[in-house]
Motif scaffolding. Structure first.
Motif, PDB file in Angstrom:
ATOM      1  N   PHE A 186      32.677   2.296 -36.780  1.00 19.62           N
ATOM      2  CA  PHE A 186      32.307   1.891 -35.417  1.00 19.62           C
ATOM      3  C   PHE A 186      32.840   2.839 -34.342  1.00 19.62           C
ATOM      4  O   PHE A 186      32.107   3.238 -33.436  1.00 19.62           O
ATOM      5  CB  PHE A 186      32.828   0.485 -35.115  1.00 19.62           C
ATOM      6  CG  PHE A 186      32.189  -0.603 -35.920  1.00 19.62           C
ATOM      7  CD1 PHE A 186      30.943  -1.118 -35.561  1.00 19.62           C
ATOM      8  CD2 PHE A 186      32.817  -1.132 -37.038  1.00 19.62           C
ATOM      9  CE1 PHE A 186      30.347  -2.129 -36.298  1.00 19.62           C
ATOM     10  CE2 PHE A 186      32.235  -2.142 -37.787  1.00 19.62           C
ATOM     11  CZ  PHE A 186      30.990  -2.647 -37.420  1.00 19.62           C
ATOM     12  N   LEU A 187      34.124   3.197 -34.445  1.00 16.43           N
ATOM     13  CA  LEU A 187      34.724   3.998 -33.374  1.00 16.43           C
ATOM     14  C   LEU A 187      34.137   5.418 -33.340  1.00 16.43           C
ATOM     15  O   LEU A 187      33.904   5.963 -32.261  1.00 16.43           O
ATOM     16  CB  LEU A 187      36.250   4.038 -33.542  1.00 16.43           C
ATOM     17  CG  LEU A 187      37.018   4.589 -32.342  1.00 16.43           C
ATOM     18  CD1 LEU A 187      36.683   3.825 -31.070  1.00 16.43           C
ATOM     19  CD2 LEU A 187      38.519   4.551 -32.599  1.00 16.43           C
ATOM     20  N   THR A 188      33.885   5.970 -34.509  1.00 20.52           N
ATOM     21  CA  THR A 188      33.258   7.292 -34.567  1.00 20.52           C
ATOM     22  C   THR A 188      31.835   7.218 -33.998  1.00 20.52           C
ATOM     23  O   THR A 188      31.412   8.093 -33.247  1.00 20.52           O
ATOM     24  CB  THR A 188      33.214   7.807 -36.009  1.00 20.52           C
ATOM     25  OG1 THR A 188      34.534   7.751 -36.551  1.00 20.52           O
ATOM     26  CG2 THR A 188      32.696   9.231 -36.076  1.00 20.52           C
ATOM     27  N   ALA A 189      31.132   6.158 -34.359  1.00 17.78           N
ATOM     28  CA  ALA A 189      29.761   5.976 -33.869  1.00 17.78           C
ATOM     29  C   ALA A 189      29.728   5.874 -32.353  1.00 17.78           C
ATOM     30  O   ALA A 189      28.752   6.258 -31.705  1.00 17.78           O
ATOM     31  CB  ALA A 189      29.150   4.736 -34.508  1.00 17.78           C
ATOM     32  N   ALA A 190      30.817   5.370 -31.764  1.00 19.80           N
ATOM     33  CA  ALA A 190      30.901   5.227 -30.306  1.00 19.80           C
ATOM     34  C   ALA A 190      30.885   6.581 -29.603  1.00 19.80           C
ATOM     35  O   ALA A 190      30.713   6.645 -28.382  1.00 19.80           O
ATOM     36  CB  ALA A 190      32.151   4.447 -29.920  1.00 19.80           C
ATOM     37  N   ALA A 191      31.052   7.663 -30.358  1.00 15.28           N
ATOM     38  CA  ALA A 191      30.971   9.014 -29.790  1.00 15.28           C
ATOM     39  C   ALA A 191      29.636   9.226 -29.076  1.00 15.28           C
ATOM     40  O   ALA A 191      29.533  10.020 -28.152  1.00 15.28           O
ATOM     41  CB  ALA A 191      31.154  10.063 -30.881  1.00 15.28           C
ATOM     42  N   ALA A 192      28.608   8.478 -29.529  1.00 18.17           N
ATOM     43  CA  ALA A 192      27.272   8.605 -28.927  1.00 18.17           C
ATOM     44  C   ALA A 192      27.122   7.771 -27.661  1.00 18.17           C
ATOM     45  O   ALA A 192      26.094   7.819 -26.992  1.00 18.17           O
ATOM     46  CB  ALA A 192      26.210   8.192 -29.942  1.00 18.17           C
ATOM     47  N   GLY A 193      28.160   7.024 -27.313  1.00 14.48           N
ATOM     48  CA  GLY A 193      28.076   6.024 -26.238  1.00 14.48           C
ATOM     49  C   GLY A 193      27.679   6.541 -24.873  1.00 14.48           C
ATOM     50  O   GLY A 193      27.103   5.803 -24.079  1.00 14.48           O
ATOM     51  N   ALA A 194      27.983   7.804 -24.567  1.00 14.10           N
ATOM     52  CA  ALA A 194      27.682   8.314 -23.223  1.00 14.10           C
ATOM     53  C   ALA A 194      26.581   9.373 -23.247  1.00 14.10           C
ATOM     54  O   ALA A 194      26.414  10.114 -22.288  1.00 14.10           O
ATOM     55  CB  ALA A 194      28.954   8.867 -22.583  1.00 14.10           C
ATOM     56  N   LYS A 195      25.827   9.454 -24.334  1.00 14.29           N
ATOM     57  CA  LYS A 195      24.715  10.417 -24.413  1.00 14.29           C
ATOM     58  C   LYS A 195      23.652  10.072 -23.373  1.00 14.29           C
ATOM     59  O   LYS A 195      23.322   8.901 -23.184  1.00 14.29           O
ATOM     60  CB  LYS A 195      24.078  10.401 -25.814  1.00 14.29           C
ATOM     61  CG  LYS A 195      24.830  11.214 -26.831  1.00 14.29           C
ATOM     62  CD  LYS A 195      24.140  11.212 -28.185  1.00 14.29           C
ATOM     63  CE  LYS A 195      22.926  12.107 -28.245  1.00 14.29           C
ATOM     64  NZ  LYS A 195      22.607  12.485 -29.653  1.00 14.29           N
ATOM     65  N   LEU A 196      23.132  11.085 -22.712  1.00 12.95           N
ATOM     66  CA  LEU A 196      22.168  10.849 -21.645  1.00 12.95           C
ATOM     67  C   LEU A 196      20.861  11.587 -21.975  1.00 12.95           C
ATOM     68  O   LEU A 196      19.826  10.970 -22.157  1.00 12.95           O
ATOM     69  CB  LEU A 196      22.778  11.347 -20.329  1.00 12.95           C
ATOM     70  CG  LEU A 196      22.051  11.053 -19.036  1.00 12.95           C
ATOM     71  CD1 LEU A 196      21.912   9.562 -18.804  1.00 12.95           C
ATOM     72  CD2 LEU A 196      22.806  11.684 -17.855  1.00 12.95           C
ATOM     73  N   TYR A 197      20.941  12.914 -22.087  1.00  7.26           N
ATOM     74  CA  TYR A 197      19.772  13.712 -22.419  1.00  7.26           C
ATOM     75  C   TYR A 197      19.606  13.805 -23.939  1.00  7.26           C
ATOM     76  O   TYR A 197      20.583  13.673 -24.673  1.00  7.26           O
ATOM     77  CB  TYR A 197      19.921  15.127 -21.842  1.00  7.26           C
ATOM     78  CG  TYR A 197      19.929  15.166 -20.333  1.00  7.26           C
ATOM     79  CD1 TYR A 197      18.733  15.267 -19.620  1.00  7.26           C
ATOM     80  CD2 TYR A 197      21.113  15.088 -19.620  1.00  7.26           C
ATOM     81  CE1 TYR A 197      18.738  15.301 -18.229  1.00  7.26           C
ATOM     82  CE2 TYR A 197      21.133  15.122 -18.228  1.00  7.26           C
ATOM     83  CZ  TYR A 197      19.936  15.239 -17.548  1.00  7.26           C
ATOM     84  OH  TYR A 197      19.931  15.273 -16.172  1.00  7.26           O
ATOM     85  N   SER A 198      18.383  14.066 -24.384  1.00 10.07           N
ATOM     86  CA  SER A 198      18.120  14.062 -25.823  1.00 10.07           C
ATOM     87  C   SER A 198      18.858  15.175 -26.559  1.00 10.07           C
ATOM     88  O   SER A 198      19.133  15.061 -27.750  1.00 10.07           O
ATOM     89  CB  SER A 198      16.618  14.168 -26.081  1.00 10.07           C
ATOM     90  OG  SER A 198      16.141  15.396 -25.569  1.00 10.07           O
ATOM     91  N   ASP A 199      19.206  16.265 -25.850  1.00 12.62           N
ATOM     92  CA  ASP A 199      19.929  17.344 -26.530  1.00 12.62           C
ATOM     93  C   ASP A 199      21.444  17.269 -26.298  1.00 12.62           C
ATOM     94  O   ASP A 199      22.170  18.207 -26.618  1.00 12.62           O
ATOM     95  CB  ASP A 199      19.383  18.718 -26.123  1.00 12.62           C
ATOM     96  CG  ASP A 199      19.530  18.979 -24.633  1.00 12.62           C
ATOM     97  OD1 ASP A 199      19.828  18.017 -23.887  1.00 12.62           O
ATOM     98  OD2 ASP A 199      19.358  20.130 -24.197  1.00 12.62           O
TER      99      ASP A 199
END
Lengths: 407, 407
Positions: A186-199
């Motif tokens: 879960f915590l590692t997956a949270a790395a994606a939490g602030a992604k905004l643009y597709s790249d």
């Protein structure tokens, strides 16, 4: 009915909001007229054995509120896992101090400690009420939708990767960030939490729920790098091969284990360095950097999700209320998502949580086992709390026509 | 007078507020009626060579302000260090695009790039005005009291160590945190920034300004551990032996160097692991953990000193104002402390900053070379900014008398 002397302790690894739970339970317990004292055991169950108690009834509201806003166990913690002998020693102390209620704030190891303790209490015919208050940045407690401590740690990890994504875009190359998580990603997956643009990075995420294959990993990294000229990767410390052997043990000289038999994964940069070496060696990419997030992700002062802060306080308060109003002698306070976003708290059975580990559901992990799904992002988003900073970029469509170089 | 086409670029390592300087310069330059365009070169000087420009005149205020609040170089950065040939290529592009003013935001490597460039411009009789805008988390620019980027990174490091101190108090043991800083120890020294009680960590701080002696180090750690039962240590990545050899190179297999000849110190956990191994081996202490702060300390999203945010914006604005009103063709914007706390900005000579490194003054380091002085704390305190969170503790005088164990 909650009365007499109440004891509270904190076990396992610290979190950013574990003291909110402590203060919630202490203040709520102090509200009951029949409660004589609220004691705090220093350093978890080991503080009971040592009769190392603080009288938290004497604490001012002002100081308790200041402590609530401070990360890490204010009472101190422990990794001790009581056996029968240890529990009998605990009873002697509880009896001597006439303690009838014990609140233990902790994760699945700590809840298992409480389960053993409550069972031994029954055998010893000692009238002890044991209530477990959940916390863990790993987010791996069963029954619970999520666990206090995780949202703030997730906010830290998401904020860190949002910054690192900008850093990596500015100076290109490959970046590997190793995040805590032995069995649950879960915590590692949270790395994606602030992604905004597709790249935006992280472009790849590797979790302990899947088998880690070095060849596939290197291939993934090369593919992203060839496409974007850069690559940001989030990796759980607990990634393992098909046999379940942690990748980190493939190079660690001495494997260190704690009292629960867990191998030491944190507090060393070895895994990040190993993965960086593999990337350099097998792809020829020269600028490859690795960081191990280490203790910052669970203890950083000043990175708290407001949702987490409120819920951690509530599970503490609820423990005192359940101890007073519930018919159940023992239990664990659990969090249930009932709306988008709203939660309810229940008193569940210790045996349903104790020593068990929840991992990420398959629907949260992509088919390639190198990323997360939209469903996970929906699950995560409200937990990160309000006012998440947003990383913005310049308008790349405002390019100036080249004069000398015509491509 | 500021007119025609203005070019701006960002060089070196990212900081949390480097985009404040970018936006400050862009917005201020756009105020001048004679300015036709403000171009941004992508990835520093390499973007000039590649004619990779964005027209920042077309950016909205709304988006520029959002970018200002985003860490890391929004234009992208570079580690390129131009030689004469490189500079001649730069002139060709500047001439082709009719650019008369060049603002370069960067540290001492970047300011040296600008010095070479301005000298070559004179030789080539090209009317170019070069203004350097300071930034570096290392805080090692001469002339300046401190450098934009450092205060926010210092706030991150101070907050991290304040949390780690709580973590270490809760679960005891020894903790080693490796902080960025090749020659200057300012950022590592900032680890002490949030200390409150006399027994708070970091208990030991090792800086590149002093010679690192492994025997003395281990002895220091043992002394603190014997006294407190725990020890938190801050170490600069650049610590070195009496010959000046970095401690990290004592175990690194392949030493990686950048275009400036600098050895790679960050992006690997090797130094923390080496120090932890030494402590375990020579003191017999078992719970020893090490973290390398890595890229988080310069790019973390959401940890900014308000003092830093304001000053970073101001040095950008000042560059545009100096370019318009100063008689000096070239220069570097410098920050001077004139009150407690107040600063003034000047346009200083490039040669006084370019390629030079300021290290911590002796009066900032204690006699034992394992900590900082009160004078340094006075220097640091205002830079950390407002509303630094405070780590509080329970009242340890409320101990409950023991019943079974009488000591």
């Amino acid at each position: 009915m909650l009365k007499g002397k109440v004891l509270i302790a904190q076990g396992g690894g610290p979190t950013a909001v574990i003291n909110q739970s402590l203060v919630g339970a202490v203040l709520e317990a102090r509200n009951f007229a029949g409660v004589e004292h609220v004691y705090g055991a220093r350093h978890g169950v080991s503080g009971i054995i040592n009769e190392d108690f603080l009288d938290l009834s004497r604490e001012t509201l002002e100081n308790l509120e200041a402590v609530a806003d401070t990360p890490c166990s204010a009472l101190g913690s422990t990794r001790d896992k009581p056996d029968v002998k240890y529990c009998k020693d605990i009873f002697k102390v509880l009896q001597a101090h006439d303690i009838g209620t014990f609140f233990y704030i902790g994760g699945n190891d700590s809840s298992d400690t409480l389960r053993i303790l409550s069972e031994e209490a029954v055998k010893a015919k000692y009238a002890l009420r044991c209530i477990h208050i959940p916390k863990t940045i790993d987010n791996d407690l069963t029954v619970n939708d999520h666990t206090p401590g995780f949202p703030s740690a997730a906010r830290f990890v998401a904020s860190a990767f949002a910054g690192i994504n900008q850093d990596n875009a500015a100076l290109k190359g490959v970046y590997v960030g190793v995040v805590m998580g032995r069995h649950a990603g879960f915590l590692t997956a949270a790395a994606a939490g602030a992604k905004l643009y597709s790249d935006d990075g992280p472009h790849l995420i590797y979790l302990p729920e899947s088998t880690f294959d070095m060849t596939a990993f290197v291939k993934d990294v090369k593919r992203i790098y060839d496409k974007l000229g850069r690559c940001v990767i989030a990796v759980s410390e607990g990634i393992h091969d098909a046999k379940g052997t942690p990748i980190i043990t493939k190079l660690a000289k001495d494997v260190e284990r704690d009292a629960h038999g867990n191998i030491q994964l944190s507090g060393t940069g070895a895994l990040a360095d190993l993965l960086c070496d593999q990337i350099k060696e097998k792809t020829g990419i020269t600028r490859v950097r690795g960081d191990t997030f280490g203790y910052l992700q669970r203890s950083f002062l000043g990175c708290v999700s407001d949702v987490d802060r409120i819920e951690a306080r509530e599970v503490g308060r609820k423990a005192a209320l359940f101890a007073n109003y519930s018919d159940r002698a023992h239990g664990t306070v659990t969090i249930h998502r009932v709306g988008d976003y709203a939660v309810e708290y229940k008193l569940s059975q210790l045996k349903d949580v104790a020593g068990k580990t929840k991992v990420m559901h398959k629907s949260f992990i992509n088919r390639e086992a190198n990323g997360v799904t939209a469903k996970f992002m929906d699950y995560l988003a409200p937990l990160l709390g309000s006012n998440m900073p947003v990383a913005s970029r310049l308008d790349m469509s405002n390019g100036v026509p080249k004069i000398l170089t015509k491509k």
